[in-house]
Design a protein around this motif. Sequence first.
Motif, PDB file in Angstrom:
ATOM      1  N   LEU A 261       0.836  -1.200   0.000  1.00  9.94           N
ATOM      2  CA  LEU A 261       0.000   0.000   0.000  1.00  9.94           C
ATOM      3  C   LEU A 261       0.873   1.253   0.000  1.00  9.94           C
ATOM      4  O   LEU A 261       0.596   2.218  -0.706  1.00  9.94           O
ATOM      5  CB  LEU A 261      -0.930   0.000   1.216  1.00  9.94           C
ATOM      6  CG  LEU A 261      -2.182  -0.889   1.069  1.00  9.94           C
ATOM      7  CD1 LEU A 261      -2.831  -1.138   2.418  1.00  9.94           C
ATOM      8  CD2 LEU A 261      -3.182  -0.261   0.107  1.00  9.94           C
ATOM      9  N   LYS A 262       1.955   1.207   0.778  1.00 15.52           N
ATOM     10  CA  LYS A 262       2.895   2.338   0.807  1.00 15.52           C
ATOM     11  C   LYS A 262       3.527   2.548  -0.557  1.00 15.52           C
ATOM     12  O   LYS A 262       3.766   3.670  -0.975  1.00 15.52           O
ATOM     13  CB  LYS A 262       4.006   2.072   1.828  1.00 15.52           C
ATOM     14  CG  LYS A 262       3.618   2.478   3.228  1.00 15.52           C
ATOM     15  CD  LYS A 262       4.818   2.996   4.030  1.00 15.52           C
ATOM     16  CE  LYS A 262       4.363   3.397   5.421  1.00 15.52           C
ATOM     17  NZ  LYS A 262       4.446   2.266   6.378  1.00 15.52           N
ATOM     18  N   GLY A 264       2.149   1.976  -3.305  1.00 17.23           N
ATOM     19  CA  GLY A 264       1.131   2.314  -4.307  1.00 17.23           C
ATOM     20  C   GLY A 264       0.754   1.162  -5.215  1.00 17.23           C
ATOM     21  O   GLY A 264       0.285   1.363  -6.325  1.00 17.23           O
ATOM     22  N   THR A 266      -1.450  -2.065  -6.552  1.00 17.74           N
ATOM     23  CA  THR A 266      -2.893  -2.281  -6.631  1.00 17.74           C
ATOM     24  C   THR A 266      -3.292  -3.599  -5.953  1.00 17.74           C
ATOM     25  O   THR A 266      -2.447  -4.456  -5.679  1.00 17.74           O
ATOM     26  CB  THR A 266      -3.342  -2.365  -8.101  1.00 17.74           C
ATOM     27  OG1 THR A 266      -2.715  -3.504  -8.704  1.00 17.74           O
ATOM     28  CG2 THR A 266      -2.966  -1.107  -8.858  1.00 17.74           C
ATOM     29  N   LEU A 267      -4.596  -3.744  -5.754  1.00 18.63           N
ATOM     30  CA  LEU A 267      -5.149  -4.992  -5.219  1.00 18.63           C
ATOM     31  C   LEU A 267      -4.742  -6.181  -6.088  1.00 18.63           C
ATOM     32  O   LEU A 267      -4.320  -7.223  -5.584  1.00 18.63           O
ATOM     33  CB  LEU A 267      -6.678  -4.875  -5.158  1.00 18.63           C
ATOM     34  CG  LEU A 267      -7.469  -6.154  -4.894  1.00 18.63           C
ATOM     35  CD1 LEU A 267      -7.184  -6.700  -3.510  1.00 18.63           C
ATOM     36  CD2 LEU A 267      -8.963  -5.905  -5.052  1.00 18.63           C
ATOM     37  N   GLU A 268      -4.864  -6.002  -7.404  1.00 21.11           N
ATOM     38  CA  GLU A 268      -4.545  -7.092  -8.326  1.00 21.11           C
ATOM     39  C   GLU A 268      -3.087  -7.543  -8.164  1.00 21.11           C
ATOM     40  O   GLU A 268      -2.788  -8.739  -8.197  1.00 21.11           O
ATOM     41  CB  GLU A 268      -4.762  -6.648  -9.783  1.00 21.11           C
ATOM     42  CG  GLU A 268      -6.183  -6.259 -10.139  1.00 21.11           C
ATOM     43  CD  GLU A 268      -6.469  -4.767  -9.942  1.00 21.11           C
ATOM     44  OE1 GLU A 268      -6.270  -4.259  -8.811  1.00 21.11           O
ATOM     45  OE2 GLU A 268      -6.893  -4.111 -10.916  1.00 21.11           O
ATOM     46  N   GLU A 286      -4.117 -22.749  -1.927  1.00 22.45           N
ATOM     47  CA  GLU A 286      -4.530 -22.255  -3.250  1.00 22.45           C
ATOM     48  C   GLU A 286      -5.990 -21.815  -3.252  1.00 22.45           C
ATOM     49  O   GLU A 286      -6.370 -20.887  -3.963  1.00 22.45           O
ATOM     50  CB  GLU A 286      -4.343 -23.345  -4.318  1.00 22.45           C
ATOM     51  CG  GLU A 286      -2.892 -23.798  -4.534  1.00 22.45           C
ATOM     52  CD  GLU A 286      -1.956 -22.646  -4.889  1.00 22.45           C
ATOM     53  OE1 GLU A 286      -2.417 -21.673  -5.519  1.00 22.45           O
ATOM     54  OE2 GLU A 286      -0.765 -22.723  -4.504  1.00 22.45           O
ATOM     55  N   PHE A 288      -7.797 -20.572  -0.680  1.00 22.56           N
ATOM     56  CA  PHE A 288      -8.228 -19.455   0.165  1.00 22.56           C
ATOM     57  C   PHE A 288      -7.262 -18.273   0.253  1.00 22.56           C
ATOM     58  O   PHE A 288      -7.649 -17.180   0.664  1.00 22.56           O
ATOM     59  CB  PHE A 288      -8.502 -19.941   1.597  1.00 22.56           C
ATOM     60  CG  PHE A 288      -9.727 -20.803   1.722  1.00 22.56           C
ATOM     61  CD1 PHE A 288     -10.995 -20.255   1.621  1.00 22.56           C
ATOM     62  CD2 PHE A 288      -9.621 -22.173   1.928  1.00 22.56           C
ATOM     63  CE1 PHE A 288     -12.131 -21.048   1.737  1.00 22.56           C
ATOM     64  CE2 PHE A 288     -10.746 -22.976   2.043  1.00 22.56           C
ATOM     65  CZ  PHE A 288     -12.007 -22.406   1.945  1.00 22.56           C
ATOM     66  N   ARG A 290      -5.663 -16.248  -1.853  1.00 21.58           N
ATOM     67  CA  ARG A 290      -5.913 -15.040  -2.653  1.00 21.58           C
ATOM     68  C   ARG A 290      -7.143 -14.296  -2.156  1.00 21.58           C
ATOM     69  O   ARG A 290      -7.200 -13.062  -2.178  1.00 21.58           O
ATOM     70  CB  ARG A 290      -6.105 -15.426  -4.111  1.00 21.58           C
ATOM     71  CG  ARG A 290      -4.808 -15.836  -4.761  1.00 21.58           C
ATOM     72  CD  ARG A 290      -5.079 -16.690  -5.988  1.00 21.58           C
ATOM     73  NE  ARG A 290      -3.845 -16.825  -6.734  1.00 21.58           N
ATOM     74  CZ  ARG A 290      -3.493 -16.016  -7.727  1.00 21.58           C
ATOM     75  NH1 ARG A 290      -4.285 -15.035  -8.108  1.00 21.58           N
ATOM     76  NH2 ARG A 290      -2.351 -16.175  -8.336  1.00 21.58           N
ATOM     77  N   LYS A 291      -8.123 -15.033  -1.712  1.00 20.24           N
ATOM     78  CA  LYS A 291      -9.298 -14.406  -1.124  1.00 20.24           C
ATOM     79  C   LYS A 291      -8.886 -13.639   0.151  1.00 20.24           C
ATOM     80  O   LYS A 291      -9.322 -12.511   0.373  1.00 20.24           O
ATOM     81  CB  LYS A 291     -10.349 -15.461  -0.786  1.00 20.24           C
ATOM     82  CG  LYS A 291     -11.505 -14.951   0.048  1.00 20.24           C
ATOM     83  CD  LYS A 291     -12.332 -16.114   0.601  1.00 20.24           C
ATOM     84  CE  LYS A 291     -13.039 -15.756   1.884  1.00 20.24           C
ATOM     85  NZ  LYS A 291     -14.078 -14.742   1.747  1.00 20.24           N
ATOM     86  N   THR A 294      -7.207 -10.462  -0.796  1.00 16.75           N
ATOM     87  CA  THR A 294      -8.194  -9.510  -1.315  1.00 16.75           C
ATOM     88  C   THR A 294      -8.911  -8.784  -0.184  1.00 16.75           C
ATOM     89  O   THR A 294      -8.990  -7.552  -0.138  1.00 16.75           O
ATOM     90  CB  THR A 294      -9.246 -10.265  -2.171  1.00 16.75           C
ATOM     91  OG1 THR A 294      -8.578 -10.979  -3.211  1.00 16.75           O
ATOM     92  CG2 THR A 294     -10.246  -9.294  -2.773  1.00 16.75           C
ATOM     93  N   ILE A 295      -9.419  -9.560   0.740  1.00 20.76           N
ATOM     94  CA  ILE A 295     -10.238  -9.004   1.805  1.00 20.76           C
ATOM     95  C   ILE A 295      -9.388  -8.176   2.777  1.00 20.76           C
ATOM     96  O   ILE A 295      -9.817  -7.119   3.263  1.00 20.76           O
ATOM     97  CB  ILE A 295     -11.009 -10.163   2.482  1.00 20.76           C
ATOM     98  CG1 ILE A 295     -12.362  -9.725   2.945  1.00 20.76           C
ATOM     99  CG2 ILE A 295     -10.262 -10.816   3.567  1.00 20.76           C
ATOM    100  CD1 ILE A 295     -13.279 -10.909   3.208  1.00 20.76           C
ATOM    101  N   PHE A 297      -6.556  -6.629   2.000  1.00 16.97           N
ATOM    102  CA  PHE A 297      -6.147  -5.421   1.278  1.00 16.97           C
ATOM    103  C   PHE A 297      -7.271  -4.380   1.333  1.00 16.97           C
ATOM    104  O   PHE A 297      -7.042  -3.206   1.629  1.00 16.97           O
ATOM    105  CB  PHE A 297      -5.822  -5.778  -0.172  1.00 16.97           C
ATOM    106  CG  PHE A 297      -5.180  -4.668  -0.965  1.00 16.97           C
ATOM    107  CD1 PHE A 297      -3.810  -4.626  -1.128  1.00 16.97           C
ATOM    108  CD2 PHE A 297      -5.953  -3.670  -1.558  1.00 16.97           C
ATOM    109  CE1 PHE A 297      -3.207  -3.610  -1.864  1.00 16.97           C
ATOM    110  CE2 PHE A 297      -5.366  -2.648  -2.298  1.00 16.97           C
ATOM    111  CZ  PHE A 297      -3.987  -2.616  -2.449  1.00 16.97           C
ATOM    112  N   ALA A 298      -8.502  -4.834   1.066  1.00 15.62           N
ATOM    113  CA  ALA A 298      -9.649  -3.917   1.051  1.00 15.62           C
ATOM    114  C   ALA A 298      -9.903  -3.297   2.428  1.00 15.62           C
ATOM    115  O   ALA A 298     -10.485  -2.225   2.529  1.00 15.62           O
ATOM    116  CB  ALA A 298     -10.898  -4.652   0.570  1.00 15.62           C
ATOM    117  N   GLU A 301      -6.383  -0.819   3.259  1.00 18.89           N
ATOM    118  CA  GLU A 301      -6.206   0.407   2.467  1.00 18.89           C
ATOM    119  C   GLU A 301      -6.948   1.590   3.095  1.00 18.89           C
ATOM    120  O   GLU A 301      -6.739   2.728   2.701  1.00 18.89           O
ATOM    121  CB  GLU A 301      -6.658   0.191   1.015  1.00 18.89           C
ATOM    122  CG  GLU A 301      -8.140   0.015   0.854  1.00 18.89           C
ATOM    123  CD  GLU A 301      -8.544  -0.361  -0.572  1.00 18.89           C
ATOM    124  OE1 GLU A 301      -7.735  -0.273  -1.491  1.00 18.89           O
ATOM    125  OE2 GLU A 301      -9.709  -0.770  -0.732  1.00 18.89           O
TER     126      GLU A 301
END
Lengths: 304, 275
Positions: A261-262, A264, A266-268, A286, A288, A290-291, A294-295, A297-298, A301
């Motif tokens: 995040l520092k 810059g 992206t989530l992807e 494999e 779980f 990446r999920k 994702t969660i 990171f959201a 941020e």
Amino acid sequence: MRLLLVWLGFCLSPVSWALPVLQVAEVAPGVFVHISAHHWPDRENHGEIANIGFIVGDSCVAVIDSGGSPQQGMALRRAVKKVTAKPVCYVINTHVHPDHIYGNSAFKAPGVRFVGHHKLARAMATRGPHYLSKADELLDIRVGPDNIIPPDLQVKESMTLNLGNRELQLTAHPSAHTDNDLSVYDKNTDTLWLADLLFLEHIPVIDGSIRGWLKELERLEKNQYKLVIPGHGRLVRDWPAGLQAHKAYLEQLAAEIRIMLKQGKTLEYAVDHVGLSARQLWRLFEEFHRKNVTIAFAELEWED
Amino acid sequence: MKMLRKFAFLIALLPLAALAEDDDSTWNNVLKSQFFAGKTIAESNEVIELDAPYRAEDPAIVPVKVISKIPQGKDKYIKKIWVLVDKNPFPFVGEFEFFPESGKADLAMRVRVNTYSNIRAIAETNDGQLTMSKKFVKASGGCSAPVGADLDEAMKRLGKVKFRLDEGLKSGQPTEAQLMISHPNLTGMQMDQMTRYVRKSHFIDQLKVSFNNKPVLKAKIDIAISADPNFRFYFVPDQPGELKAEFSDISCESPTSRKVCDKGASYSQQYAVSP
């Protein structure tokens, strides 16, 4: 030895020939657990993948998580009957995930109260339709609105249930694994039933808050328990050592995401790069990981 | 016996899998006439290309990206992009307007994907030509649901806005900006007959981003946008100025109809830019 007897009891009983009885082990006096193998929920295992069980008091029984399918709920009910003639008085759902609540309908009867976190009913309402619409296709089970039974006893912060000379202390946790996690502490045996607040072997699954979860683990880590029962994985008799792998995984995730995040990123990008060194440590990585990224990171941020 | 069961199961699954992989039925039977009645749409990746992960790791947060293949010139530019998720209960994700001032009609966002589905983006250039790019996404299943993990947390922050310019400022050049809005974007898909929870949706429906009062992105969006809506888009910082986001939310009675809705609040946030 006790475990063997319970097991033998099931095999020899005439009932078990007719209908399946869930295999449970008495892991502390009056505390019975079905320890599940680690699988992605699918049409073969019907989502019966969580550790579930019950605690027997002098007057009645509390079921803790009812199973991943109505059939598993029935098999659990038969397991209770094998062990004791006492009636079930409480069905405690530790959170909203289908592998913990789809057996509820097997226990619906006069005198049985359903117990959950005060946010459980809302989570059932918002997620229920989606879970139900997927059950046939993904789990090969037949469920409808009747299989999602919201709690009639809601735990705001904490609550004590008495099973007859046996007190269970329920704690409603802040958002962690989900936003509706409830744990059960059995005073008599110094057993903490953490359910999915704790994972062993099976990769922890974030569906609430990574920061909240870490905070809860740090708080619980300071206490002593003789036995801790996770929602997925082996029993923990070496608390707090048994929680370290789980905690380290979340800490690694949080640390790496904060760096990205520092920078810059992206989530992807984060989903493809965060935490990969933990791959060898966990089953179902494999499925779980990446999920989880994702969660997390959201959530992270929005930190200032 | 077990083998046999497994085999029978595989056979049973085959037609289903074949059907799911390239199922354009909802598009052909419903969506095309609903959104583009009487229009011709070319299918190619020459104007825009849609990028999405093959598997939706978390159905509540699926990152998708529309990559533009033509520059935003004064004479020719991408005017509008529609995004649809065929199999969602409400397939319309949003329609996004771009301008020559956008610099580049790229757009990244996070969407909800309920089940195995084609996601499609349709671009209209200023000459009225329509071009479509699509991608099939596998739903993740399991314990996830396309709602959002911690709605109370999003509710507490509601209306909070952040701009990020992570690629740095390129003076006079198309520069990527990220707009983050905290909002639970409630879908309203609730089982109210059981638990008596309100079934109203509550989501951001209008969004406008401008730079020095010239629009760079205008959007009409809906519940398929993930909680805490997040957009990455371009603008051209040719002089010092202000990036400004203005948006409003709405609350509708039914999750799948927009006939009865109550207007909600309006929000606005500025961000100083000095190239």
